[in-house]
Design a protein around this motif. Structure first.
Motif, short mmCIF file in Angstrom:
data_model
loop_
_atom_site.label_atom_id
_atom_site.label_comp_id
_atom_site.label_asym_id
_atom_site.label_seq_id
_atom_site.Cartn_x
_atom_site.Cartn_y
_atom_site.Cartn_z
N ALA A 125 0.83 -1.21 0.00
CA ALA A 125 0.00 0.00 0.00
C ALA A 125 0.86 1.26 0.00
CB ALA A 125 -0.92 0.00 1.21
N GLU A 128 2.31 1.75 -3.31
CA GLU A 128 1.25 1.72 -4.34
C GLU A 128 1.55 0.70 -5.43
OE1 GLU A 128 -0.64 5.95 -4.79
OE2 GLU A 128 1.53 6.17 -4.70
N ARG B 2 -5.86 7.60 -0.61
CA ARG B 2 -4.78 6.65 -0.44
C ARG B 2 -4.39 6.57 1.05
NH1 ARG B 2 1.25 8.05 -1.62
NH2 ARG B 2 2.18 6.09 -0.95
N TYR B 3 -4.37 7.75 1.69
CA TYR B 3 -4.00 7.78 3.09
C TYR B 3 -5.05 7.11 3.97
CZ TYR B 3 0.22 10.43 2.36
OH TYR B 3 1.48 10.78 1.98
N ARG B 5 -6.87 4.61 3.00
CA ARG B 5 -6.69 3.18 2.82
C ARG B 5 -5.53 2.67 3.68
NH1 ARG B 5 -6.66 3.02 -2.69
NH2 ARG B 5 -4.47 2.52 -2.76
N LEU B 6 -4.47 3.47 3.70
CA LEU B 6 -3.32 3.10 4.53
C LEU B 6 -3.71 3.01 6.00
CD1 LEU B 6 -0.38 5.17 3.01
CD2 LEU B 6 -0.51 2.70 3.26
N VAL B 103 5.79 8.04 1.60
CA VAL B 103 4.58 8.66 2.13
C VAL B 103 5.01 9.72 3.13
CG1 VAL B 103 2.77 6.90 1.97
CG2 VAL B 103 4.42 6.80 3.83
#
Lengths: 330, 261
Positions: A125, A128, B2-3, B5-6, B103
């Protein structure tokens, strides 16, 4: 074409505080600290092309880890600069962070209480990685490292070697183009060291990835790297082909002999340089090109009980380099 | 997106860890119930001598008690595990793995771990608030609920920022355990409405150490006693503290990069 990794006149100084011994010393340094500059890396330059496997050699505190950290964007250079894949590492751009990996043999990123597969999923994740690619990569890593049995066990229940396999897998899931490996085989037994080494070699061949590796174990470097960079106390001592270095520093093979009857130094001198001789046994340094010929001659002219050929120990060669008796580049 | 989901993935992993330790779950519930008992009891004891504390009656103070427990649960579940981890990572040098990930490093460092079982305090705290409100026979209207949500979000943001600043200090001082002791001491004052404290202390607890924003103001909001000034003040305080904690983290990472080995 420019190189993949470029290091130009890189220097990295640390400020460390010095403490005098004893309670008074501690109190004094609690109030007022004395700082001293430590030159971890001092004016180093080298270039590495795509797909190269380079061994980074040097004793503790030589500046190997510091250099890797600068290249990983963890440390800012004091002077000079470095670029990797065209990026300036310390800017830590996402596009760069996705293309390299850092493995530190002494530190782990795996989640301690969970099976390694959970860390893999988190990294999937974070980087990605599309599901299909993730599964394909994991499958290949499984083939190379035999992960199936270990990645579903809790990390804390794994042996050091198993954990290292998983650490490597976690670090390679995003198929990095550049690998910085800091002591990846530290603490492992000989078999596992060989295993990890083979794997790194295979990964390099398969993906054309660039590998920059530091290790205390000469075997890692001899087996993996055709090029070495030797540094000590922040200075670069040698950068070049490993074979060429051996040829130059030790242009001989070691011939160990056991005789049936005592023999004198003088008699042996015609075959090569006599390194040791105590009558019944002798050690000769024979020039590489004449090694076979000398041995044949020896066997026909003298009563030899036993004979063995050896390569000069790499440690000795590196010691020569540190002593400054070797030209910087080949 | 995305964050988010993380975040789900991080919490899932933490939940799996917690499931590994079943005994811990039982202990957490027992400890949670115990503290709820102690907190309610001590509030009750206060009210045997008086019928209001700083202008708040028993039920109203109970709302604060509930919010105090609720926020304590959030700290235990979300902040404390990450702060300990940050301190540990700085000490062991494994922060390098956080900083080389593509990230946001503060996001990864501050929300990576959680202790979902500590959420029992979140449940019991909410229950206390609901019980207190129903004892009063009071149902907050839409505006009060909205204001409460905003004030509570600010309260979480403020607490998050304070903890992150404390964690960030570990970049220089490595051992910052004493700081969280200090926080806990001050934290206890959030059990009571800030009006309990007199003049100077009240100002200190509002402006210098923003304890008033954590329980008193959200309680005022849910009770329908919110004024615009406080609402605006809370939003400003949340934004300023959060902004500062982000800046401070970046500054620390930069100096970590240029100094440590």
């Amino acid at each position: 074409m420019t190189s993949q990794i470029e290091v130009d006149h890189l220097s990295k100084y640390y400020q460390v505080h010095e403490k005098e011994p004893g309670l008074m010393g501690s109190l004094r340094s609690f109030v007022k600290r004395k700082y001293r500059d430590v030159k971890a890396v001092d004016d180093i330059s080298f270039h590495i092309d795509a797909g190269e496997r380079v061994g980074f050699l040097g004793p503790n505190g030589a500046g190997k880890t510091t250099t890797l950290k600068v290249l990983s964007g963890l440390l800012y250079p004091t002077r000079g600069h470095a670029t990797v894949l065209g990026f300036t590492p310390q800017k830590r751009e996402t596009a760069y962070l996705k293309q390299f990996t850092l493995v530190m043999g002494q530190k782990q990123q795996l989640l301690w209480d969970l099976p390694a597969i959970e860390t893999f999923l988190v990294n999937q994740a974070i980087y990605e990685i599309p599901k299909a690619q993730f599964e394909a990569t994991l499958n290949e890593l499984d083939n190379l490292l035999d992960l199936e049995s270990v990645m579903k066990k809790q990390v804390r229940k794994l042996s050091l070697g198993e954990r290292m396999k998983c650490e490597l897998a976690a670090a390679l899931l995003h198929r990095p183009k550049v690998l910085f490996l800091d002591e990846p085989t530290i603490g492992l037994d000989v078999t596992m060291q060989a295993r990890i080494r083979e794997f790194i070699g295979e990964y390099n061949r398969r993906y054309g990835a660039t590998v920059l590796l530091t290790s205390h174990y000469m075997a890692d470097v001899t087996a993996l790297c055709e090029r070495i960079i030797v540094i000590d106390r922040g200075h670069l001592f040698y950068d070049g082909n490993f074979r060429a270095l051996i040829e130059r520093v030790a242009p001989y093979k070691i011939l160990r002999l056991q005789f049936e009857q005592p023999i004198s130094r003088l008699e042996l001198a015609t075959f090569g340089e006599v390194a040791a001789c105590d009558g019944l046994t002798a050690v000769l340094h024979v020039p590489r090109v004449q090694a076979t010929e000398s041995a044949t001659r020896l066997l026909s002219q003298m009563k030899v009980d036993d004979v063995t050929f050896e390569e000069p120990p790499v440690e000795d060669i590196i010691r020569e380099v540190f002593a400054g008796r070797v030209e910087m580049r080949d | 997106m995305r964050y988010l989901r993380l975040l789900v993935l991080f919490w899932k992993a933490s939940f799996l860890v917690e499931l590994e330790y079943r005994a811990n779950f039982v202990v957490r519930i027992l400890v949670g119930v115990f503290w709820v008992g102690v907190t309610i009891l001590s509030t009750t004891v206060f009210f045997t001598h008086t019928n209001n504390i700083g202008g708040w009656d028993f039920n109203e103070v109970l709302v604060i008690t509930g919010l105090f427990t609720l926020m304590g649960g959030i700290i235990q579940a979300l902040l404390q595990p990450n702060v300990s981890k940050i301190i540990e990572m700085v000490r062991l040098g494994t922060l390098d793995f956080v900083l080389t990930k593509p990230v946001n490093s503060l996001f990864l460092a501050s929300l990576r771990y959680s202790q979902p079982f500590s959420a029992v305090d979140v449940l019991s705290g909410s229950a206390i608030v609901v019980v207190a409100l129903s004892r009063m026979g009071y149902i907050p209207d839409g505006l009060a609920v909205l204001e409460f949500v905003v004030m509570f979000a600010m309260s979480v943001l403020i607490v998050y920022s304070i903890w992150m600043v404390m964690a960030t200090l570990s970049f220089w001082f490595v051992k910052v355990g004493n700081l969280s002791e200090l926080f806990n001491t001050v934290w206890d004052t959030a059990r009571f409405p800030v009006s309990t404290f007199n003049g100077v202390l009240r100002i200190v607890l509002t402006v210098v150490i923003p304890i008033a924003f954590i329980t008193t103001f959200p309680a005022q909001a849910v009770l329908g006693r919110m004024d615009e000034a406080t609402l605006g003040g809370a939003m400003a305080m949340g934004a300023i503290l959060f902004g500062f904690s982000v800046w401070f983290w970046r500054y620390a990472v930069r100096s970590y990069s240029s100094a440590s080995s």
